[in-house]
Scaffold this active site. Structure first.
Site, short mmCIF file in Angstrom:
data_model
loop_
_atom_site.label_atom_id
_atom_site.label_comp_id
_atom_site.label_asym_id
_atom_site.label_seq_id
_atom_site.Cartn_x
_atom_site.Cartn_y
_atom_site.Cartn_z
N LYS A 125 38.99 39.47 43.94
CA LYS A 125 37.67 38.81 43.87
C LYS A 125 37.26 38.17 45.19
O LYS A 125 36.08 37.91 45.42
CB LYS A 125 37.69 37.68 42.82
CG LYS A 125 37.78 38.15 41.40
CD LYS A 125 37.85 36.98 40.46
CE LYS A 125 39.23 36.37 40.37
NZ LYS A 125 40.27 37.12 39.73
N LYS A 225 33.60 34.92 39.44
CA LYS A 225 33.17 35.95 38.48
C LYS A 225 31.66 35.88 38.25
O LYS A 225 31.00 36.90 38.09
CB LYS A 225 33.95 35.78 37.17
CG LYS A 225 35.42 36.15 37.36
CD LYS A 225 36.28 35.71 36.22
CE LYS A 225 37.73 36.11 36.45
NZ LYS A 225 38.65 35.50 35.50
N1 NAP Z 1 47.10 40.00 37.50
C1 NAP Z 1 45.94 40.01 36.87
O1 NAP Z 1 45.86 39.92 35.65
C2 NAP Z 1 44.66 40.20 37.66
C3 NAP Z 1 43.44 40.36 36.97
C4 NAP Z 1 42.27 40.58 37.69
C5 NAP Z 1 42.31 40.58 39.08
N2 NAP Z 1 43.50 40.37 39.73
C6 NAP Z 1 43.51 40.42 41.20
O2 NAP Z 1 44.14 41.62 41.64
C7 NAP Z 1 44.87 41.38 42.85
C8 NAP Z 1 46.33 41.75 42.61
O3 NAP Z 1 46.82 40.92 41.58
P1 NAP Z 1 48.38 40.89 41.22
O4 NAP Z 1 48.49 40.12 39.98
O5 NAP Z 1 48.93 42.27 41.30
O6 NAP Z 1 48.95 40.02 42.44
P2 NAP Z 1 50.46 39.94 42.94
O7 NAP Z 1 51.40 40.28 41.83
O8 NAP Z 1 50.59 38.63 43.62
O9 NAP Z 1 50.56 41.12 44.03
C9 NAP Z 1 49.90 41.06 45.24
C10 NAP Z 1 50.31 42.27 46.06
O10 NAP Z 1 49.59 42.24 47.29
C11 NAP Z 1 50.50 42.53 48.35
N3 NAP Z 1 50.00 42.01 49.60
C12 NAP Z 1 49.85 40.72 49.99
N4 NAP Z 1 49.37 40.67 51.23
C13 NAP Z 1 49.21 41.96 51.64
C14 NAP Z 1 48.75 42.57 52.83
N5 NAP Z 1 48.38 41.84 53.88
N6 NAP Z 1 48.71 43.93 52.90
C15 NAP Z 1 49.11 44.68 51.85
N7 NAP Z 1 49.55 44.15 50.68
C16 NAP Z 1 49.60 42.81 50.60
C17 NAP Z 1 51.80 41.88 47.92
O11 NAP Z 1 52.86 42.44 48.67
P3 NAP Z 1 54.41 42.07 48.36
O12 NAP Z 1 54.75 42.85 47.11
O13 NAP Z 1 55.12 42.57 49.56
O14 NAP Z 1 54.48 40.58 48.18
C18 NAP Z 1 51.81 42.27 46.44
O15 NAP Z 1 52.34 43.57 46.29
C19 NAP Z 1 44.67 39.91 43.20
O16 NAP Z 1 43.62 39.81 44.11
C20 NAP Z 1 44.28 39.28 41.85
O17 NAP Z 1 43.50 38.13 42.00
C21 NAP Z 1 44.67 40.20 39.06
#
Ligand code: NAP
Length: 341
Positions: A125, A225
């Protein structure tokens, strides 16, 4: 369809699992054969123009911590911008961590992908809340699609409902519960009489709230949102600075008792009418929008059809991964002329 996947956390991993489990179904029902030609995490990347093995991606991430350590296709310390520049692909999926001051590094990932003629799906977001009008313009100028249905409502197609299903309606306003964490906390306080602090602790223990919960409880996530809904559904060119935000830190059991006496309860409501606001409000229990636990609900008010409410699970790794698939199929259908949206 060739994909660059940026971010292999909860959402990214679930997206790879979804592709793994639905390969045949995607081909049979949608003619879609997605290939992940590169995957990037914070420490490196793995790339193969023929497509990486889905099981292999998950196994290497699990066992080695970074896809950069892939012995065959991995490169440690390479960054996403290099991959976007060097790897040929139709779609870039941005699922890296959210940052709400500059939107980086995701902002640059999205801008550069668009400028290189790649379609973008973002679950992040940050860049959208800070610069969605400019990003939409950039995508239109470069004739690529920017999709982000997972950013509002997770797997529940709130954005599609407002923009596609209500396409002939004149939507005059909308309001809703857009953050599952705060809804869980307020529901717990309401039903079990716990204090705000106790309910927050429960939410943290269950993994619904972050250790640093301010983005949720101070209403910033809901505001992001609203910005996305305002731009995409109501065609209003607004960003985060246009939203007046009040969170739920100050809500007490006394406030909830007073709301209960009026046959209602308190919810953190995001609303768009003349102004765009996030604030705790008393909502009648009979209102269809009055959902509990981690559920989300949004009521769209239109001139001709009145109020229509969509309810569903707001977030979750697999739910959000499923929204990426929805966006991917939408892009694929637009490219092939099967859909115009
Ligand atoms: N989880 C949910 O339910 C949900 C729902 C809607 C939206 N979102 C959004 O979707 C996104 C991902 O969510 P998530 O829950 O998967 O987060 P997460 O579990 O914290 O994973 C984040 C990922 O981004 C990677 N990352 C961080 N910095 C980076 C960079 N500079 N270059 C490439 N990769 C990088 C991290 O790498 P490492 O693995 O090496 O740490 C990790 O793999 C976020 O923006 C979140 O706000 C999440």
């Amino acid at each position: 369809m060739r994909i660059i996947l940026i971010g292999l956390g909860n959402v990214g991993k679930n997206f790879v699992k979804l592709l793994l489990n639905r390969q045949k179904d995607l081909m049979d029902n949608f003619g879609l054969s997605p290939r992940i030609v590169a995957v990037v995490d914070s420490k490196g990347a793995s790339r193969n123009p023929r497509g990486l093995d889905f099981n292999g991606i998950l196994k290497i991430k699990e066992e080695m911590g970074s896809v950069g350590k892939d012995p065959l296709f991995g490169e440690e310390n390479i960054i996403a911008l290099d991959i976007i520049r060097e790897v040929e692909a139709e779609v870039v999926i941005e699922a890296s961590s959210t940052e709400l001051v500059t939107g980086e590094p995701a902002m640059s990932h999205i801008e550069n992908s668009i400028k290189m003629g790649k379609h973008v799906i973002s679950t992040n977001k940050g860049p959208l809340a800070l610069a969605l009008p400019a990003l939409i313009e950039l995508a239109e100028y470069n004739q690529v699609m920017l999709r982000f249905s997972g950013t509002v409502g997770g797997g529940t197609p709130i954005l599609d409902f407002g923009r596609k299903c209500l396409t002939t309606e004149k939507i005059v306003s909308l309001k809703g519960i857009l953050n599952g964490t705060t809804n869980y906390i307020l529901s717990k306080m309401d039903f079990e009489g716990t204090s705000f602090e106790e309910a927050l602790k429960f939410a943290q223990n269950l993994g619904y709230a972050e250790a640093e919960p301010s983005t949720d409880i101070d209403g910033i996530d809901t505001a992001c949102k609203l910005v996305i809904l305002a731009n995409w559904v109501l065609k209003r060119r607004v960003t985060l600075k246009d939203v007046k935000i009040t969170g739920i830190r100050q809500i007490t059991r006394k406030d909830l008792r007073e709301a209960n006496n009026k046959k209602g309860t308190i919810k953190l409501i995001g609303s768009i009418s003349e102004n765009i606001k996030v604030e705790p409000l008393t909502v009648l229990r009979s209102d269809p929008m009055c959902v509990n636990g981690t559920l989300n609900a949004v009521t769209f008010s239109s001139l001709t059809s009145g109020d229509q409410t969509i309810i569903g699970r707001g977030a979750g790794g697999m739910e959000t991964a499923s929204s990426i698939l929805r966006d991917l199929i939408n892009i694929r259908n637009n490219i092939s002329g099967r859909e115009r949206f």
